[in-house]
Design a protein around this motif. Structure first.
Motif, short mmCIF file in Angstrom:
data_model
loop_
_atom_site.label_atom_id
_atom_site.label_comp_id
_atom_site.label_asym_id
_atom_site.label_seq_id
_atom_site.Cartn_x
_atom_site.Cartn_y
_atom_site.Cartn_z
N ASP A 169 0.90 -1.15 0.03
CA ASP A 169 -0.06 -0.12 0.10
C ASP A 169 0.74 1.24 0.03
O ASP A 169 0.41 2.16 -0.62
N LEU A 170 1.93 1.22 0.82
CA LEU A 170 2.83 2.47 0.88
C LEU A 170 3.55 2.36 -0.66
O LEU A 170 4.03 3.55 -0.85
N LEU A 171 4.00 1.38 -1.28
CA LEU A 171 4.74 1.43 -2.41
C LEU A 171 4.04 1.53 -3.34
O LEU A 171 4.60 1.78 -4.64
N ARG A 172 2.60 1.71 -3.93
CA ARG A 172 1.73 1.66 -4.92
C ARG A 172 1.95 3.14 -5.45
O ARG A 172 1.97 4.18 -4.81
N GLU A 173 2.24 3.05 -6.81
CA GLU A 173 2.15 4.38 -7.65
C GLU A 173 3.27 5.28 -6.98
O GLU A 173 2.83 6.65 -6.68
N ARG A 174 4.39 4.97 -6.46
CA ARG A 174 5.58 5.75 -6.12
C ARG A 174 6.71 5.67 -7.30
O ARG A 174 6.71 4.86 -7.74
N ASP A 175 7.36 6.76 -6.85
CA ASP A 175 8.74 6.79 -7.32
C ASP A 175 9.55 5.65 -6.23
O ASP A 175 9.17 4.93 -6.00
N HIS A 176 11.04 6.06 -6.42
CA HIS A 176 11.71 5.26 -5.28
C HIS A 176 11.13 5.61 -3.72
O HIS A 176 10.56 6.67 -3.63
N VAL A 177 11.38 4.43 -3.04
CA VAL A 177 10.66 4.79 -1.84
C VAL A 177 11.99 4.26 -0.66
O VAL A 177 12.44 3.12 -0.96
N LEU A 178 11.99 5.15 0.06
CA LEU A 178 13.13 4.94 1.21
C LEU A 178 12.45 4.47 2.67
O LEU A 178 11.58 5.42 3.09
N LEU A 179 12.51 3.37 3.21
CA LEU A 179 11.87 2.90 4.33
C LEU A 179 12.97 3.01 5.35
O LEU A 179 14.10 2.26 5.17
N THR A 238 10.18 9.16 -1.99
CA THR A 238 9.00 9.22 -1.06
C THR A 238 9.94 8.38 0.09
O THR A 238 10.42 7.47 0.00
N CYS A 239 9.66 8.98 1.38
CA CYS A 239 10.22 8.36 2.62
C CYS A 239 9.24 8.10 3.59
O CYS A 239 8.35 8.83 3.91
N TYR A 240 9.26 6.90 4.27
CA TYR A 240 8.54 6.53 5.45
C TYR A 240 9.21 6.15 6.22
O TYR A 240 10.39 5.41 6.21
#
Length: 157
Positions: free
Chosen positions: A52-62, A90-92
């Motif tokens: 859900d957090l990764l959907r339709e995103r650029d790179h994601v930093l967790l 996007t960062c979470y």
């Protein structure tokens, strides 16, 4: 009729676009990022899945934190990471279930059931960079500033 969730089993291990794999871990750079459930967002009534957090995103930093002290540095690290990625990131923060985050500006979820910790082998602070195609580009344990910026430089320079 039996329905089954399936994923394409593609790996980029050893590719120049991911960090060297190093020792075998649960989720290794180049592998598809495993999904996990039980993530608790303080603004959402039901548990979320990682996808859900990764959907339709650029790179994601967790950024994973097992303690509040580890999470304290995440806002600064996320700002540096977004600047390095020229805002295409996007960062979470993903926090252990009992970690308080009253001053954290970064969007965060709690790993309510421990599935994230188990899937990614995150026992302490960790940083995981996920590509838009859902593959793990890099991981850093602990979530060190230089390691995260080095991984982003390989992707965005």
């Amino acid at each position: 009729m039996l329905l089954r969730e399936a994923q394409v089993l593609v790996s980029y291990r050893g590719s120049p676009v991911v960090e060297p794999a190093g020792e075998a871990r649960r989720a290794v750079a180049g592998d598809r990022a495993p999904d996990c459930g039980g993530l608790r967002d303080p603004l959402v009534a039901h548990p979320l899945r990682l996808y859900d957090l990764l959907r339709e995103r650029d790179h994601v930093l967790l950024l994973y934190a097992a303690t509040g002290d580890q999470a304290a540095a995440f806002d600064e690290l996320a700002d540096l990471a977004r600047n390095t990625a020229r805002s295409a990131l996007t960062c979470y923060a993903v926090l252990a279930p009992d970690v308080e985050a009253p001053r954290l500006l970064l969007p965060f979820v709690h790993d309510g059931s421990g599935e994230f910790r188990d899937a990614y082998g995150a026992e302490s602070a960790a940083a995981l960079l996920i590509r838009p195609d859902g593959h793990l580009a890099a991981r850093s344990t602990p979530a060190g500033r230089l390691e995260v910026l080095d991984a982003l430089a390989r992707v965005f320079d």
